[in-house]
Design a protein around this motif. Structure first.
Motif, mmCIF file in Angstrom:
data_model
loop_
_atom_site.group_PDB
_atom_site.id
_atom_site.type_symbol
_atom_site.label_atom_id
_atom_site.label_comp_id
_atom_site.label_asym_id
_atom_site.label_seq_id
_atom_site.Cartn_x
_atom_site.Cartn_y
_atom_site.Cartn_z
ATOM 1 N N GLN A 69 -4.732 32.536 -26.560
ATOM 2 C CA GLN A 69 -5.167 31.214 -26.099
ATOM 3 C C GLN A 69 -6.292 30.758 -27.006
ATOM 4 O OE1 GLN A 69 -4.661 28.383 -24.942
ATOM 5 N NE2 GLN A 69 -4.588 28.721 -22.705
ATOM 6 N N TRP A 101 -7.622 24.478 -16.349
ATOM 7 C CA TRP A 101 -7.322 25.903 -16.277
ATOM 8 C C TRP A 101 -8.635 26.683 -16.240
ATOM 9 C CZ3 TRP A 101 -2.885 27.033 -20.355
ATOM 10 C CH2 TRP A 101 -1.719 26.376 -19.928
ATOM 11 N N GLU A 103 -10.082 30.351 -16.677
ATOM 12 C CA GLU A 103 -9.594 31.554 -17.331
ATOM 13 C C GLU A 103 -10.668 32.636 -17.363
ATOM 14 O OE1 GLU A 103 -6.282 29.713 -20.312
ATOM 15 O OE2 GLU A 103 -8.282 29.942 -21.174
ATOM 16 N N LEU A 144 -10.285 23.795 -20.388
ATOM 17 C CA LEU A 144 -10.189 25.245 -20.221
ATOM 18 C C LEU A 144 -11.585 25.830 -20.053
ATOM 19 C CD1 LEU A 144 -8.095 24.400 -22.884
ATOM 20 C CD2 LEU A 144 -7.175 26.571 -22.081
ATOM 21 N N PRO A 167 -2.129 30.056 -18.530
ATOM 22 C CA PRO A 167 -3.557 30.357 -18.639
ATOM 23 C C PRO A 167 -3.780 31.740 -19.220
ATOM 24 C CG PRO A 167 -3.103 29.317 -16.531
ATOM 25 C CD PRO A 167 -1.768 29.568 -17.178
#
Length: 349
Positions: A69, A101, A103, A144, A167
């Protein structure tokens, strides 16, 4: 926002640094990569404030091998209480987002933060909607938030369609109880990563044929059978009886490195534990000689210089196809279900 933050498998921080530094040099984005061992993340610090955006515009995330990611942004210190007010203030210079998201890193500390994120997401989402920072629009960027602790978060963003599918890059796949081994999830994840879901019925159809090299006990064969394909399983070891009972599998006790199908098949898959150069040569032979149209093969990685070795093998494969005068798309990714390996997908065009 001079920082590009990247997730990865623990132990592969050096490979991420090498890969993203190479991409930055190609795009003439000055900066440097850094990471702590076993941290499951890396950073690329750009000298220019627009560096991370330029880097992300010039690279398709889908084409990166080791990052799971990525997001550009900055680290923010959070108080013990009223974290949402601090986040809203920090987001003042960020655009409106179409998705959110939360994370964590793929470490033991990260796993312990998962419950905090689950509880924190709903009130944060509500606050972002009320502040006009979040809209239901898939075309807008994704916000994010990577929590390193309850007091430190990376406030990042990525453009829609140019980030991981899930994610943290971790797919939510359920292990089928009838599958003979957990390795089946490697091939299922590979299909999700390399083949758009809308093309599955066309490229993974029940009227196709496949070969599984090094098949026993049948984890990858199971995925082909699940799609209704006729499969030739090549292995000197025994196959799961449940697969043989389907009537879709022919088991041949033969050497996976010398077997060639007659006639050619639609798919070849291979998860043989062997030196990566030998498996790479297998790919070049099967696609180059037209023995299959698409292939998924795992390359086991050496102990050192792993990124350099993968790049060398991919270039060798590409040069081999060029010399033969054929066009083949080549994809490579260290998937979540991979360990000390990467997964390659090739398709003859």
């Amino acid at each position: 926002m001079k920082t590009l933050f990247l997730h990865c498998r623990p132990g592969f921080e050096g490979e991420v640094c090498s890969e993203i530094a190479e991409q930055a040099a190609r795009l003439d984005v000055p900066g440097y990569a850094k990471a702590k061992p076993a941290s499951a993340c890396a950073e690329f610090i750009c000298h220019d404030s627009d560096g991370p955006a330029r880097l992300m515009r010039g690279v398709r995330f889908q084409d990166l091998i080791f990052p799971r990611q990525w997001a550009r942004g900055r680290f923010v210190e959070l108080p013990e209480t009223d974290r949402i007010s601090v986040l809203l203030a920090q987001l003042a210079d960020y655009p409106v987002f179409g998705s959110l998201w939360l994370e964590v890193l793929d470490t033991n500390d990260g796993k312990e933060l998962s419950n905090f994120c689950k509880k924190f997401e709903a009130p944060l989402r509500k606050a972002l909607l009320a502040a006009g920072k979040l809209k239901d629009d898939a075309a807008l960027p994704c916000l994010l938030l990577t929590f390193k602790s309850g007091r430190e978060v990376f406030l990042g963003m990525a453009e829609a369609g140019n980030l991981a599918m899930w994610p943290m890059g971790i797919p939510r796949l359920k292990f089928p109880r009838e599958a003979p081994s957990r390795s089946t999830l490697k091939l299922e994840e590979a299909w999700h990563h390399f083949i758009p879901r809308a093309q599955w019925d066309e490229r993974l159809s029940s009227d196709m044929t496949g070969v599984d090299l090094g098949a026993a006990p049948g984890g990858w064969t199971y995925q082909l059978v699940r799609r209704g394909m006729l499969v030739t399983a090549i292995d000197n070891g025994p196959m799961a009886e449940s697969l043989m009972d389907t009537g879709l599998v022919t088991h041949l006790m033969a050497d996976g490195f010398t077997y060639k199908p007659k006639p050619p098949v639609d798919w070849m898959v291979c998860d043989i534990v062997e030196k990566p150069a030998r498996n790479a040569a297998l790919l070049e032979t099967w696609l180059g000689e037209g023995l299959c149209r698409e292939a998924v093969v795992n390359l086991k990685l050496p102990m050192k210089q792993r990124y350099a070795e993968v790049r060398r093998l991919l270039e060798r494969i590409a040069d081999g196809f060029k010399a033969r005068g054929i066009k083949v798309s080549i994809g490579c990714k260290q998937l979540y279900h991979d360990r000390e390996e990467v997964t390659c997908h090739l398709r003859r065009l």
